[in-house]
Design a protein around this motif. Structure first.
Motif, PDB file in Angstrom:
ATOM      1  N   LEU A  35      -2.765 -12.656 -27.468  1.00 13.16           N
ATOM      2  CA  LEU A  35      -2.198 -13.991 -27.298  1.00 13.16           C
ATOM      3  C   LEU A  35      -1.309 -14.080 -26.066  1.00 13.16           C
ATOM      4  O   LEU A  35      -1.013 -15.170 -25.600  1.00 13.16           O
ATOM      5  CB  LEU A  35      -1.415 -14.396 -28.549  1.00 13.16           C
ATOM      6  N   GLN A  36      -0.894 -12.956 -25.522  1.00 13.52           N
ATOM      7  CA  GLN A  36      -0.081 -12.972 -24.314  1.00 13.52           C
ATOM      8  C   GLN A  36      -0.866 -13.540 -23.138  1.00 13.52           C
ATOM      9  O   GLN A  36      -0.288 -14.034 -22.179  1.00 13.52           O
ATOM     10  CB  GLN A  36       0.419 -11.563 -23.989  1.00 13.52           C
ATOM     11  N   ASP A  37      -2.182 -13.476 -23.203  1.00 16.79           N
ATOM     12  CA  ASP A  37      -3.043 -13.995 -22.146  1.00 16.79           C
ATOM     13  C   ASP A  37      -3.429 -15.453 -22.384  1.00 16.79           C
ATOM     14  O   ASP A  37      -4.228 -16.000 -21.661  1.00 16.79           O
ATOM     15  CB  ASP A  37      -4.314 -13.149 -22.045  1.00 16.79           C
ATOM     16  N   GLY A  38      -2.905 -16.063 -23.411  1.00 14.89           N
ATOM     17  CA  GLY A  38      -3.238 -17.446 -23.747  1.00 14.89           C
ATOM     18  C   GLY A  38      -4.052 -17.507 -25.027  1.00 14.89           C
ATOM     19  O   GLY A  38      -4.284 -16.494 -25.675  1.00 14.89           O
ATOM     20  N   PRO A  39      -4.499 -18.700 -25.390  1.00 16.28           N
ATOM     21  CA  PRO A  39      -5.257 -18.861 -26.631  1.00 16.28           C
ATOM     22  C   PRO A  39      -6.502 -17.974 -26.671  1.00 16.28           C
ATOM     23  O   PRO A  39      -7.117 -17.702 -25.645  1.00 16.28           O
ATOM     24  CB  PRO A  39      -5.646 -20.341 -26.622  1.00 16.28           C
ATOM     25  N   VAL A  40      -6.863 -17.553 -27.866  1.00 13.97           N
ATOM     26  CA  VAL A  40      -8.014 -16.668 -28.056  1.00 13.97           C
ATOM     27  C   VAL A  40      -9.223 -17.471 -28.517  1.00 13.97           C
ATOM     28  O   VAL A  40      -9.095 -18.601 -28.985  1.00 13.97           O
ATOM     29  CB  VAL A  40      -7.710 -15.557 -29.093  1.00 13.97           C
ATOM     30  N   ARG A  41     -10.383 -16.874 -28.377  1.00 10.36           N
ATOM     31  CA  ARG A  41     -11.626 -17.422 -28.926  1.00 10.36           C
ATOM     32  C   ARG A  41     -12.033 -16.514 -30.072  1.00 10.36           C
ATOM     33  O   ARG A  41     -12.157 -15.309 -29.895  1.00 10.36           O
ATOM     34  CB  ARG A  41     -12.712 -17.470 -27.863  1.00 10.36           C
ATOM     35  N   LEU A  42     -12.249 -17.105 -31.216  1.00 13.52           N
ATOM     36  CA  LEU A  42     -12.596 -16.324 -32.401  1.00 13.52           C
ATOM     37  C   LEU A  42     -14.061 -16.532 -32.755  1.00 13.52           C
ATOM     38  O   LEU A  42     -14.553 -17.659 -32.755  1.00 13.52           O
ATOM     39  CB  LEU A  42     -11.739 -16.751 -33.592  1.00 13.52           C
ATOM     40  N   VAL A  43     -14.747 -15.441 -33.057  1.00 15.30           N
ATOM     41  CA  VAL A  43     -16.123 -15.483 -33.534  1.00 15.30           C
ATOM     42  C   VAL A  43     -16.119 -14.873 -34.924  1.00 15.30           C
ATOM     43  O   VAL A  43     -15.629 -13.759 -35.107  1.00 15.30           O
ATOM     44  CB  VAL A  43     -17.077 -14.683 -32.614  1.00 15.30           C
ATOM     45  N   GLY A  44     -16.634 -15.602 -35.891  1.00 14.85           N
ATOM     46  CA  GLY A  44     -16.640 -15.089 -37.253  1.00 14.85           C
ATOM     47  C   GLY A  44     -17.984 -15.269 -37.921  1.00 14.85           C
ATOM     48  O   GLY A  44     -18.653 -16.298 -37.758  1.00 14.85           O
ATOM     49  N   TYR A  45     -18.392 -14.250 -38.664  1.00 14.95           N
ATOM     50  CA  TYR A  45     -19.656 -14.264 -39.401  1.00 14.95           C
ATOM     51  C   TYR A  45     -19.344 -14.052 -40.875  1.00 14.95           C
ATOM     52  O   TYR A  45     -18.575 -13.147 -41.230  1.00 14.95           O
ATOM     53  CB  TYR A  45     -20.566 -13.145 -38.873  1.00 14.95           C
ATOM     54  N   ALA A  52     -11.661 -16.758 -39.590  1.00 16.59           N
ATOM     55  CA  ALA A  52     -11.425 -17.389 -38.283  1.00 16.59           C
ATOM     56  C   ALA A  52     -11.031 -18.851 -38.440  1.00 16.59           C
ATOM     57  O   ALA A  52     -10.100 -19.335 -37.779  1.00 16.59           O
ATOM     58  CB  ALA A  52     -12.672 -17.266 -37.411  1.00 16.59           C
ATOM     59  N   LEU A  53     -11.705 -19.565 -39.316  1.00 15.42           N
ATOM     60  CA  LEU A  53     -11.398 -20.976 -39.541  1.00 15.42           C
ATOM     61  C   LEU A  53     -10.003 -21.148 -40.130  1.00 15.42           C
ATOM     62  O   LEU A  53      -9.236 -22.014 -39.697  1.00 15.42           O
ATOM     63  CB  LEU A  53     -12.449 -21.595 -40.467  1.00 15.42           C
ATOM     64  N   THR A  54      -9.657 -20.318 -41.088  1.00 15.21           N
ATOM     65  CA  THR A  54      -8.321 -20.385 -41.691  1.00 15.21           C
ATOM     66  C   THR A  54      -7.254 -20.024 -40.675  1.00 15.21           C
ATOM     67  O   THR A  54      -6.203 -20.674 -40.599  1.00 15.21           O
ATOM     68  CB  THR A  54      -8.234 -19.449 -42.917  1.00 15.21           C
ATOM     69  N   TYR A  55      -7.516 -18.999 -39.861  1.00 14.02           N
ATOM     70  CA  TYR A  55      -6.559 -18.613 -38.826  1.00 14.02           C
ATOM     71  C   TYR A  55      -6.338 -19.769 -37.850  1.00 14.02           C
ATOM     72  O   TYR A  55      -5.209 -20.097 -37.498  1.00 14.02           O
ATOM     73  CB  TYR A  55      -7.036 -17.368 -38.072  1.00 14.02           C
ATOM     74  N   ALA A  56      -7.427 -20.396 -37.413  1.00 13.32           N
ATOM     75  CA  ALA A  56      -7.324 -21.512 -36.460  1.00 13.32           C
ATOM     76  C   ALA A  56      -6.562 -22.688 -37.067  1.00 13.32           C
ATOM     77  O   ALA A  56      -5.799 -23.360 -36.369  1.00 13.32           O
ATOM     78  CB  ALA A  56      -8.714 -21.945 -36.018  1.00 13.32           C
ATOM     79  N   PRO A  60      -3.113 -23.331 -34.711  1.00 13.21           N
ATOM     80  CA  PRO A  60      -3.981 -24.100 -33.811  1.00 13.21           C
ATOM     81  C   PRO A  60      -3.648 -23.963 -32.329  1.00 13.21           C
ATOM     82  O   PRO A  60      -4.548 -24.060 -31.497  1.00 13.21           O
ATOM     83  CB  PRO A  60      -3.794 -25.545 -34.278  1.00 13.21           C
ATOM     84  N   THR A  61      -2.408 -23.713 -31.979  1.00 15.07           N
ATOM     85  CA  THR A  61      -2.057 -23.597 -30.557  1.00 15.07           C
ATOM     86  C   THR A  61      -2.451 -22.240 -29.979  1.00 15.07           C
ATOM     87  O   THR A  61      -2.414 -22.069 -28.761  1.00 15.07           O
ATOM     88  CB  THR A  61      -0.551 -23.818 -30.335  1.00 15.07           C
ATOM     89  N   GLU A  62      -2.823 -21.303 -30.824  1.00 17.56           N
ATOM     90  CA  GLU A  62      -3.149 -19.956 -30.367  1.00 17.56           C
ATOM     91  C   GLU A  62      -4.657 -19.698 -30.320  1.00 17.56           C
ATOM     92  O   GLU A  62      -5.089 -18.597 -30.019  1.00 17.56           O
ATOM     93  CB  GLU A  62      -2.444 -18.930 -31.251  1.00 17.56           C
ATOM     94  N   VAL A  63      -5.439 -20.729 -30.644  1.00 19.73           N
ATOM     95  CA  VAL A  63      -6.893 -20.582 -30.670  1.00 19.73           C
ATOM     96  C   VAL A  63      -7.523 -21.613 -29.732  1.00 19.73           C
ATOM     97  O   VAL A  63      -7.252 -22.803 -29.828  1.00 19.73           O
ATOM     98  CB  VAL A  63      -7.436 -20.766 -32.102  1.00 19.73           C
ATOM     99  N   ASP A  64      -8.353 -21.127 -28.814  1.00 18.58           N
ATOM    100  CA  ASP A  64      -9.038 -22.003 -27.867  1.00 18.58           C
ATOM    101  C   ASP A  64     -10.321 -22.549 -28.481  1.00 18.58           C
ATOM    102  O   ASP A  64     -10.594 -23.741 -28.429  1.00 18.58           O
ATOM    103  CB  ASP A  64      -9.350 -21.227 -26.578  1.00 18.58           C
ATOM    104  N   ARG A  65     -11.124 -21.649 -29.059  1.00 18.22           N
ATOM    105  CA  ARG A  65     -12.386 -22.040 -29.666  1.00 18.22           C
ATOM    106  C   ARG A  65     -12.657 -21.157 -30.875  1.00 18.22           C
ATOM    107  O   ARG A  65     -12.212 -20.025 -30.942  1.00 18.22           O
ATOM    108  CB  ARG A  65     -13.541 -21.865 -28.684  1.00 18.22           C
ATOM    109  N   VAL A  66     -13.452 -21.712 -31.797  1.00 20.37           N
ATOM    110  CA  VAL A  66     -13.883 -20.976 -32.972  1.00 20.37           C
ATOM    111  C   VAL A  66     -15.399 -21.080 -33.049  1.00 20.37           C
ATOM    112  O   VAL A  66     -15.945 -22.187 -33.027  1.00 20.37           O
ATOM    113  CB  VAL A  66     -13.243 -21.521 -34.265  1.00 20.37           C
ATOM    114  N   ILE A  67     -16.062 -19.948 -33.114  1.00 19.46           N
ATOM    115  CA  ILE A  67     -17.517 -19.913 -33.254  1.00 19.46           C
ATOM    116  C   ILE A  67     -17.798 -19.348 -34.632  1.00 19.46           C
ATOM    117  O   ILE A  67     -17.438 -18.205 -34.940  1.00 19.46           O
ATOM    118  CB  ILE A  67     -18.178 -19.029 -32.164  1.00 19.46           C
ATOM    119  N   LEU A  68     -18.434 -20.158 -35.491  1.00 23.12           N
ATOM    120  CA  LEU A  68     -18.689 -19.762 -36.865  1.00 23.12           C
ATOM    121  C   LEU A  68     -20.178 -19.533 -37.072  1.00 23.12           C
ATOM    122  O   LEU A  68     -20.998 -20.375 -36.722  1.00 23.12           O
ATOM    123  CB  LEU A  68     -18.207 -20.855 -37.829  1.00 23.12           C
ATOM    124  N   ILE A  69     -20.500 -18.370 -37.619  1.00 28.08           N
ATOM    125  CA  ILE A  69     -21.897 -18.018 -37.865  1.00 28.08           C
ATOM    126  C   ILE A  69     -22.078 -17.818 -39.356  1.00 28.08           C
ATOM    127  O   ILE A  69     -21.324 -17.099 -39.977  1.00 28.08           O
ATOM    128  CB  ILE A  69     -22.292 -16.730 -37.105  1.00 28.08           C
TER     129      ILE A  69
END
Length: 69
Positions: A35-45, A52-56, A60-69
């Motif tokens: 998170l020191q580099d900015g918001p993260v992108r989470l991929v969850g299967y 990932a969805l619950t974390y986002a 919300p300010t720490e997540v850039d995108r969420v990819i759900l599989i």
């Protein structure tokens, strides 16, 4: 450039009950350095998608995108 963090679920088998909130807190602890580099992108299967969805939703300010599989 990107970095991948694929942690195993930690603290299993301990005396504390495993909860979604506990896993979200654990994921947040793991991602603190990322998170020191900015918001993260989470991929969850499967279960990871729910995590990932619950974390986002909780961070919300720490997540850039969420990819759900």
């Amino acid at each position: 450039m990107f970095r991948v963090v694929e942690p195993w679920q930690r603290r299993a088998g301990g005396h504390e009950p495993l909860t979604v909130a506990g896993h979200v807190a654990d994921l947040h602890e793991i991602l603190l350095s990322a998170l020191q580099d900015g918001p993260v992108r989470l991929v969850g299967y499967s279960w990871g998608a729910m995590l990932a969805l619950t974390y986002a939703a909780r961070h919300p300010t720490e997540v850039d995108r969420v990819i759900l599989i």
